[in-house]
Motif scaffolding. Structure first.
Motif, short mmCIF file in Angstrom:
data_model
loop_
_atom_site.label_atom_id
_atom_site.label_comp_id
_atom_site.label_asym_id
_atom_site.label_seq_id
_atom_site.Cartn_x
_atom_site.Cartn_y
_atom_site.Cartn_z
N GLU A 136 34.03 41.50 43.21
CA GLU A 136 35.38 41.12 43.63
C GLU A 136 35.94 42.27 44.45
OE1 GLU A 136 34.86 39.52 39.35
OE2 GLU A 136 35.09 41.56 40.11
N SER A 137 36.20 42.04 45.71
CA SER A 137 36.81 43.07 46.54
C SER A 137 38.30 43.10 46.25
CB SER A 137 36.57 42.79 48.03
OG SER A 137 37.23 43.77 48.81
N PRO A 154 45.83 39.56 46.10
CA PRO A 154 44.60 38.78 45.95
C PRO A 154 43.38 39.66 45.71
CG PRO A 154 45.24 38.89 48.25
CD PRO A 154 46.35 39.54 47.47
N LEU A 155 42.48 39.12 44.91
CA LEU A 155 41.13 39.66 44.76
C LEU A 155 40.22 38.71 45.52
CD1 LEU A 155 40.58 40.56 41.00
CD2 LEU A 155 40.02 42.02 42.92
N PHE A 156 39.17 39.26 46.11
CA PHE A 156 38.29 38.44 46.94
C PHE A 156 36.89 38.41 46.34
CE2 PHE A 156 41.62 40.30 49.53
CZ PHE A 156 42.16 39.17 50.12
N PRO A 157 36.57 37.37 45.53
CA PRO A 157 35.20 37.27 45.01
C PRO A 157 34.22 37.04 46.14
CG PRO A 157 36.67 35.66 43.97
CD PRO A 157 37.41 36.26 45.11
N MET A 158 33.06 37.68 46.03
CA MET A 158 32.03 37.56 47.06
C MET A 158 30.66 37.50 46.39
SD MET A 158 33.49 40.25 49.93
CE MET A 158 32.68 39.45 51.32
N ALA A 192 40.60 37.23 33.03
CA ALA A 192 40.03 35.93 32.63
C ALA A 192 39.61 35.13 33.87
CB ALA A 192 41.03 35.14 31.80
N GLU A 193 40.46 35.15 34.91
CA GLU A 193 40.10 34.49 36.18
C GLU A 193 38.84 35.10 36.77
OE1 GLU A 193 41.02 32.00 38.57
OE2 GLU A 193 42.07 31.26 36.82
N MET A 194 38.78 36.43 36.75
CA MET A 194 37.60 37.12 37.28
C MET A 194 36.34 36.69 36.54
SD MET A 194 39.38 40.86 37.71
CE MET A 194 37.87 41.79 37.97
N LEU A 247 32.28 35.33 51.35
CA LEU A 247 33.59 35.28 50.73
C LEU A 247 33.80 33.94 50.03
CD1 LEU A 247 36.17 37.00 50.49
CD2 LEU A 247 36.96 35.91 52.61
N LEU A 248 34.27 34.00 48.78
CA LEU A 248 34.65 32.81 48.04
C LEU A 248 36.18 32.72 48.05
CD1 LEU A 248 32.19 33.35 45.03
CD2 LEU A 248 31.81 32.00 47.11
#
Length: 197
Positions: free
Chosen positions: A157-158, A185-189, A107-109, A174-175
C-alpha cells in the motif's frame, strides 16, 4: 557513484533500522494522519516500525542499504503482521478517539490483500537526505527477484501519491484507493511475477 549493497538485518540492527524508517516517514501523509502531533509521532511511530521489523527480521526479510540509507521490511507468503502487537502499540500511543479510525484503516488494508500467497511490503523508506540515489529501487529489486523466482505476487500500500510512480516502474499495478474517515488515501498495488508462466 557509490555502489549500493543490500544486507539482511539482524536483531542488533533494530534501532538504526527503525530510525531510518521513522525519518523517511516524517512527512508521509498517512503516518502523519495517524500521528499528526510531532511529539506523538516521535513516540508512537517507532514502536509500530519495530513491530514490523521484528516479524520481518525473524524471517530474514528485513533489508537495508549503505549504512542504513534506506530500509525495507518484507513479509513472505503466509506471514502476516503481528496484529496483537500492532493493536497494543496503538493502544499505548494513540488517544482513544483516534484508535477507532486507525483500526478501520488497518482493517481495510487487511481486507485488500490478494487471496493467493504473496509477498507483502508494509514499510520501505529512504533517509530524506539520501533520496534520489536509487536506494529505493535497489531495495525493491532485492525482494522482487525472489517473487519472480518463486512466481509469487507482491503487494503493498503506497501511503504517498509521490511513490506510486516508483512502484509502477517496478511492475506494480494500482488498485482502488483505501480511505476511511478523514484519512488521506492509501494506494494498494499488486505486482504479478515476471518470467515463466
Amino acid at each position: 557513484m557509490e555502489s549500493i549493497r543490500v544486507k539482511a538485518a539482524f536483531p542488533s540492527d533494530k534501532n538504526a533500522f527503525v530510525d531510518v524508517i521513522v525519518r523517511a516517514f516524517s512527512a508521509d501523509p498517512v503516518a502523519r494522519w495517524i500521528y499528526p502531533d510531532p511529539h506523538r509521532y516521535s513516540a508512537g511511530f517507532p514502536p509500530l516500525v519495530a513491530t514490523f521489523f521484528d516479524r520481518a527480521c525473524a524471517h530474514g526479510t528485513a533489508y537495508y542499504v549503505n549504512d542504513y540509507a534506506g530500509a525495507a521490511l518484507w513479509l513472505p507468503p503466509g506471514v502476516g503482521p503481528d496484529e496483537d502487537a500492532l493493536a497494543a502499540a496503538f493502544d499505548r500511543t494513540l488517544p482513544a478517539e483516534r484508535r477507532r479510525a486507525v483500526a478501520e484503516l488497518f482493517a481495510e488494508m487487511a481486507g485488500r490483500h490478494p487471496p493467493e500467497p504473496h509477498w507483502y511490503l508494509p514499510l520501505i523508506g529512504v533517509d530524506p537526505a539520501r533520496q534520489r540515489h536509487g536506494y529505493g529501487s535497489i531495495l525493491l529489486h532485492q525482494a522482487l527477484a525472489a517473487c519472480d523466482r518463486e512466481q509469487k505476487l507482491a503487494y503493498l500500500e503506497s501511503s504517498s501519491p509521490a511513490s506510486v510512480g516508483l512502484y509502477r516502474r517496478h511492475g506494480f499495478e494500482l488498485l482502488g484507493p483505501i480511505r476511511v474517515a478523514d484519512s488521506p488515501p492509501l494506494f494498494p498495488m499488486v505486482r504479478r511475477p515476471r518470467g515463466k508462466r
